[in-house]
Write an enzyme that holds these catalytic residues in place. Structure first.
Site, mmCIF file in Angstrom:
data_model
loop_
_atom_site.group_PDB
_atom_site.id
_atom_site.type_symbol
_atom_site.label_atom_id
_atom_site.label_comp_id
_atom_site.label_asym_id
_atom_site.label_seq_id
_atom_site.Cartn_x
_atom_site.Cartn_y
_atom_site.Cartn_z
ATOM 1 C CB SER A 122 -0.931 -0.173 1.047
ATOM 2 O OG SER A 122 -2.146 1.113 1.127
ATOM 3 C CG ASP A 137 -3.228 8.042 1.147
ATOM 4 O OD1 ASP A 137 -2.522 8.235 -0.009
ATOM 5 O OD2 ASP A 137 -2.021 7.438 2.042
ATOM 6 C CG HIS A 159 -5.192 -0.333 -1.771
ATOM 7 N ND1 HIS A 159 -5.640 -1.081 -1.168
ATOM 8 C CD2 HIS A 159 -4.350 0.471 -1.305
ATOM 9 C CE1 HIS A 159 -4.822 -1.433 -0.085
ATOM 10 N NE2 HIS A 159 -4.010 -0.088 -0.125
#
Length: 235
Positions: A122, A137, A159
């Site tokens: 990630s 994010d 992701h």
């Protein structure tokens, strides 16, 4: 450069236990690397000590020792002394901010280019690209620069998914990456789905796992990359 970098899309796939699906990918890198340092700077809400224990538990079957970089008085020396480097997921902006704060970017890149294995998931994968400009994010803190490790000469988007909740009117991931390629049409982006990973060994780059990835650059949008594909031409 003898880079060995494993860049996982996520710490989980579906409902599987934490890091379980990553074990077959990580295990070969631990054969001659027993002492690893874990960088938990992306794990803000979890707390560094709790995060470290979570990673130790998830990787317990690998028979390796894992220390947290926050446990060391000299973080840079901890990177040099370790046999391998883990970088966990969480908030990419905070992760990069702390790497700049402790002056760790150069020493990590130096050690990995010399052959020390690097495993990120990630956010830990995000920072392996040229910059964090294609992360998903929230920018909760402003690092001195968006420039990252540059272990790969392109952008990553972990992701990656095209799912859009019914009734949701925000941009899709593909739309956001289109915007990036309009601003910077010369820089490639590879979106990797959960359960997959990119593995660089020297001049060879491979897509691991059983899911497609997607390539974006300029007018080329969401071009599928077959599972298991050789992506060495991107290096």
């Amino acid at each position: 450069m003898n880079i060995r970098a494993l860049l996982l899309s996520a710490s989980r796939v579906g409902d599987t236990p934490y890091l379980e699906h990553t074990l077959p990918f990580i295990a070969p890198l631990t054969e001659h690397a027993r002492n690893w340092v874990f960088i938990p700077y992306a794990g803000i809400s979890l707390g560094y000590d709790v995060y470290l224990e979570k990673v130790r538990e998830g990787l317990r079957n690998l028979n390796i020792n894992i220390s947290g970089i926050h446990e060391h008085a000299d973080p840079r020396q901890a990177i040099r002394d370790a046999d391998g480097i883990f970088v966990g997921g969480g908030n990419t902006f905070h992760l990069l901010h702390e790497l700049y704060r402790y002056d760790l970017l150069f020493v990590i890149r130096e050690q990995v280019e010399a052959g020390k294995p690097y495993v990120g998931w990630s956010a830990g994968s995000n920072i392996a690209g040229l910059s964090i400009r294609t992360t998903n994010d929230m920018p909760i803190i402003e690092p001195p620069s968006f420039t990252a490790l540059g272990l790969l000469p392109f952008q990553l988007n972990p992701h990656y998914t095209d799912y859009q909740a019914p009734g949701h009117n925000g941009e899709t991931r593909a739309q956001r990456l289109l915007e990036f390629t309009m601003v910077d049409p010369l820089t490639p982006v590879v979106g990797i789905q959960e359960g997959s990973a990119l593995y660089r060994q020297g001049d060879k780059l491979t897509l691991l796992g059983d899911k497609e990835a997607y390539f974006f650059k300029g007018s080329v949008q969401k071009s599928p990359i077959a599972a298991g594909a050789d992506l060495s031409e991107l290096l």
